[in-house]
Scaffold this motif. Structure first.
Motif, short mmCIF file in Angstrom:
data_model
loop_
_atom_site.label_atom_id
_atom_site.label_comp_id
_atom_site.label_asym_id
_atom_site.label_seq_id
_atom_site.Cartn_x
_atom_site.Cartn_y
_atom_site.Cartn_z
N TRP A 275 47.63 -14.60 16.41
CA TRP A 275 46.51 -14.31 16.99
C TRP A 275 45.19 -14.67 16.22
CZ3 TRP A 275 47.78 -8.26 18.69
CH2 TRP A 275 48.61 -8.39 19.71
N GLY A 276 45.32 -14.80 15.02
CA GLY A 276 44.18 -14.76 13.94
C GLY A 276 43.43 -13.53 13.36
N SER A 277 43.02 -13.70 12.08
CA SER A 277 42.70 -12.30 11.62
C SER A 277 41.90 -11.39 12.34
CB SER A 277 42.12 -12.54 9.91
OG SER A 277 43.36 -13.22 9.40
N ALA A 278 41.04 -12.06 12.90
CA ALA A 278 39.86 -11.24 13.54
C ALA A 278 40.27 -10.27 14.85
CB ALA A 278 38.76 -12.23 13.84
N ARG A 279 41.25 -11.16 15.56
CA ARG A 279 41.78 -10.22 16.49
C ARG A 279 42.53 -9.14 15.93
NH1 ARG A 279 43.93 -13.73 21.63
NH2 ARG A 279 41.98 -14.13 21.38
N VAL A 280 43.36 -9.32 15.16
CA VAL A 280 44.58 -8.39 14.49
C VAL A 280 43.83 -7.29 14.00
CG1 VAL A 280 46.22 -8.00 12.90
CG2 VAL A 280 46.44 -10.06 14.00
N ALA A 281 42.66 -7.71 13.12
CA ALA A 281 41.86 -6.58 12.45
C ALA A 281 40.97 -5.78 13.57
CB ALA A 281 40.78 -7.21 11.81
N PHE A 282 40.60 -6.46 14.77
CA PHE A 282 39.80 -5.71 15.56
C PHE A 282 40.78 -4.67 16.49
CE2 PHE A 282 38.37 -4.93 20.04
CZ PHE A 282 36.67 -4.85 19.82
N VAL A 283 42.10 -5.27 16.73
CA VAL A 283 43.32 -4.04 17.66
C VAL A 283 43.58 -3.14 16.78
CG1 VAL A 283 45.19 -4.13 18.53
CG2 VAL A 283 43.84 -6.09 19.02
N GLN A 284 43.94 -3.26 15.40
CA GLN A 284 44.06 -2.10 14.65
C GLN A 284 43.13 -1.21 14.15
OE1 GLN A 284 47.49 -2.48 11.87
NE2 GLN A 284 47.21 -4.61 11.86
N LEU A 285 41.72 -1.56 14.14
CA LEU A 285 40.59 -0.83 13.87
C LEU A 285 40.42 0.18 15.02
CD1 LEU A 285 38.65 0.10 11.96
CD2 LEU A 285 37.02 -1.77 12.78
N LEU A 286 40.53 -0.59 16.29
CA LEU A 286 40.48 0.09 17.62
C LEU A 286 41.42 1.39 17.85
CD1 LEU A 286 39.17 0.49 20.60
CD2 LEU A 286 40.96 -1.39 21.27
N LEU A 287 42.76 0.86 17.29
CA LEU A 287 43.60 1.94 17.36
C LEU A 287 43.44 3.16 16.42
CD1 LEU A 287 46.72 -0.57 17.95
CD2 LEU A 287 45.84 1.05 19.74
N SER A 288 43.10 2.92 15.23
CA SER A 288 42.78 3.80 14.44
C SER A 288 41.63 4.56 14.80
CB SER A 288 42.92 3.31 12.80
OG SER A 288 41.63 2.46 12.69
N GLY A 289 40.84 4.05 15.26
CA GLY A 289 39.52 4.90 15.90
C GLY A 289 39.93 5.84 17.00
N LEU A 290 40.74 5.20 17.85
CA LEU A 290 41.17 6.05 18.99
C LEU A 290 42.14 7.24 18.40
CD1 LEU A 290 42.48 3.42 21.59
CD2 LEU A 290 40.59 5.02 21.75
N CYS A 291 42.96 7.17 17.21
CA CYS A 291 43.49 8.18 16.50
C CYS A 291 42.70 9.28 16.39
CB CYS A 291 44.46 7.73 15.55
SG CYS A 291 46.12 6.72 16.01
N CYS A 292 41.47 8.84 15.57
CA CYS A 292 40.58 9.83 15.26
C CYS A 292 40.21 10.74 16.41
CB CYS A 292 39.32 9.14 14.72
SG CYS A 292 39.49 8.26 13.13
N LEU A 293 39.76 9.98 17.55
CA LEU A 293 39.41 11.03 18.63
C LEU A 293 40.60 11.75 19.07
CD1 LEU A 293 37.23 8.22 20.48
CD2 LEU A 293 36.78 10.09 18.91
N LEU A 294 41.88 11.21 19.26
CA LEU A 294 43.07 11.81 19.87
C LEU A 294 43.40 12.99 18.81
CD1 LEU A 294 45.19 8.90 21.03
CD2 LEU A 294 44.14 10.46 22.58
N SER A 295 43.03 13.07 17.66
CA SER A 295 43.32 14.11 16.84
C SER A 295 42.59 15.27 17.17
CB SER A 295 42.61 13.66 15.43
OG SER A 295 41.61 13.85 15.46
N LEU A 296 41.72 15.35 17.88
CA LEU A 296 40.95 16.39 18.69
C LEU A 296 42.09 17.29 19.55
CD1 LEU A 296 37.55 15.21 19.92
CD2 LEU A 296 37.69 17.17 18.44
N ALA A 297 42.78 16.44 20.38
CA ALA A 297 43.73 17.30 21.03
C ALA A 297 45.11 17.51 20.41
CB ALA A 297 44.07 16.41 22.26
N VAL A 298 45.52 16.39 19.62
CA VAL A 298 47.00 16.61 19.15
C VAL A 298 46.87 17.57 18.09
CG1 VAL A 298 48.80 15.43 17.65
CG2 VAL A 298 47.50 14.11 19.36
N LEU A 299 46.08 17.81 17.29
CA LEU A 299 45.97 18.72 16.20
C LEU A 299 46.00 20.23 16.89
CD1 LEU A 299 43.84 17.28 13.49
CD2 LEU A 299 46.26 17.85 13.42
N GLN A 300 45.54 20.35 17.90
CA GLN A 300 45.36 21.73 18.68
C GLN A 300 46.71 22.04 19.56
OE1 GLN A 300 41.38 23.10 20.31
NE2 GLN A 300 41.36 21.04 20.52
N LEU A 301 47.65 21.41 19.67
CA LEU A 301 48.79 21.56 20.36
C LEU A 301 49.83 22.30 19.61
CD1 LEU A 301 49.45 18.12 22.28
CD2 LEU A 301 48.31 20.26 22.97
#
Length: 391
Positions: A275-301
């Motif tokens: 994929w190239g380094s830029a695309r791999v970094a982008f996808v993983q950074l996107l997923l970790s950012g989504l985890c930050c937001l999802l923690s709003l819900a997951v940590l309250q369950l």
């Protein structure tokens, strides 16, 4: 015709990886025994942020001093690695004898961070001296070793939950010293060892004028805002979110969450070849950012069966982009300014971790857990905005 260089001996990469793992175990050794240190020093809830930031500030200072003095060029990198591993092990062990004095402990943790600047970056240089091709994959293994080393004190604490905390610290020191000896004995200077680029602070602004380099650097800064803060507070997150866990279980799960990043680093290294380094970094950074937001819900369950897998996944993606950001900043830095550019980027990145750790530590006293973690998404969001130009 010149002599054709053979492939590196089979022992080289495993030895570098093992030594890197052993040396970087010094990083979070204080975090693994935090409850005992807090009791000994009579510290309040801000102790975690304080001890972690001391190491980070020491590492920043070490990175700048080592670069300014060109130590990895003046001294054999393998000798420098061993000396820093031995001195770092000694500084870590001395915490055992200074545990009644807060300032002494903070100074020793900062000194440990300073000496880590001769372990982690120098290990990268040693690997580069052996691998003219396939360095990206090698960096994936090396950063994976850093992740495992960072997590390892939590595993020692989990396996020896009944051990005195002093023995945990001494075990980490013994491992780091052994790693330094192993690398010196079994990994000679490689055939591609090159003199590093001259460090010139006056060239700092010139490096950031390059648009591609700026994108890679600011992507890395966004990644660093989240990474060490999540690592530092993982035991606290587990203890607060799942109060029924024993101290040993908190340490075991903390190890698993942080160590999971090695999967992301090594897997991302292989993916980057497609994929190239830029695309791999982008996808993983996107997923970790989504985890930050999802923690709003997951940590309250209040569902441990969901929270543990969620944190494990977050651990994979929060660290998995690290090797790719290393590759991107090296690839996009102006060739004549590589030394200065990479040093400054690393120093700024770790300075950002100090701000993030201190702010998060304060917010934990003001907000509920899930709100505090969701605010970590600011870093990945800004990083993604910068990185999108390279994808």
């Amino acid at each position: 015709m010149g002599e054709v260089l053979k492939a590196p001996p089979a022992r080289v990469l495993p030895t570098i990886v093992l030594s890197q793992f052993a040396g970087t175990s010094l990083w979070f050794a204080g975090n693994a025994v935090l409850p005992e240190l807090k009791a000994s020093l009579q510290l309040q809830d801000g102790a975690l942020a304080l001890l972690t930031s001391a190491v980070q500030l020491g590492f920043i200072a070490g990175t700048l001093v080592f670069a300014f003095l060109s130590l990895a060029d003046r001294v054999s990198p393998r000798l420098l690695f061993m000396l820093c591993a031995l001195l770092g092990a000694a500084a870590n062990a001395l915490v055992v004898f200074a545990a009644k004095d807060l300032y002494a402990v903070l100074l020793l943790r900062a000194l440990t961070g300073f000496l880590l600047a001769g372990i982690y970056p120098v290990g990268m240089k040693i690997a580069a001296s052996w691998y003219n091709t396939g360095l990206g994959k090698a960096i994936g293994y090396l950063v994976g070793a850093l992740v495992l080393g960072t997590a390892f004190p939590h595993l020692i604490r989990a396996l020896g939950a009944e051990l005195p905390w002093q023995q945990v610290m001494l075990a980490v020191s013994a491992m780091a010293a052994t790693g330094g000896f192993l690398l010196y004995l079994f990994v000679p200077d490689g055939p591609y060892l090159k003199k590093g680029a001259t460090f010139k602070l006056s060239n700092m602004l010139q490096a950031f004028r390059d648009r591609a380099f700026r994108s890679a650097a600011f992507g890395y800064f966004g990644h660093m805002w989240e990474l060490y803060t999540l690592w530092a507070f993982t035991p606290l997150i587990l203890a607060l979110a799942i109060p029924q866990l024993s101290p040993g279980e908190v340490s075991a799960y903390s190890f698993a969450v942080i160590a999971a990043g090695a999967v992301g680093c090594i897997g991302g290294g292989y993916l980057s070849q497609v994929w190239g380094s830029a695309r791999v970094a982008f996808v993983q950074l996107l997923l970790s950012g989504l985890c930050c937001l999802l923690s709003l819900a997951v940590l309250q369950l209040d569902t441990p069966q969901l929270l543990i897998p969620f944190l494990l996944f977050w651990g994979i993606v929060v660290a998995g982009d690290s090797p790719q950001f290393s590759a991107l900043t090296a690839q996009t830095a102006p060739p004549q300014l590589v030394g200065t550019a990479l040093t400054i980027v690393v120093a700024i990145g770790f300075a950002i971790t100090v701000i993030s750790i201190q702010l998060t530590g304060f917010l934990f006293t003001q907000l509920q857990l899930h709100y505090t973690l969701a605010l970590l998404a600011v870093g990945p969001a800004l990083g993604l905005l910068a990185l999108r130009r390279l994808v």
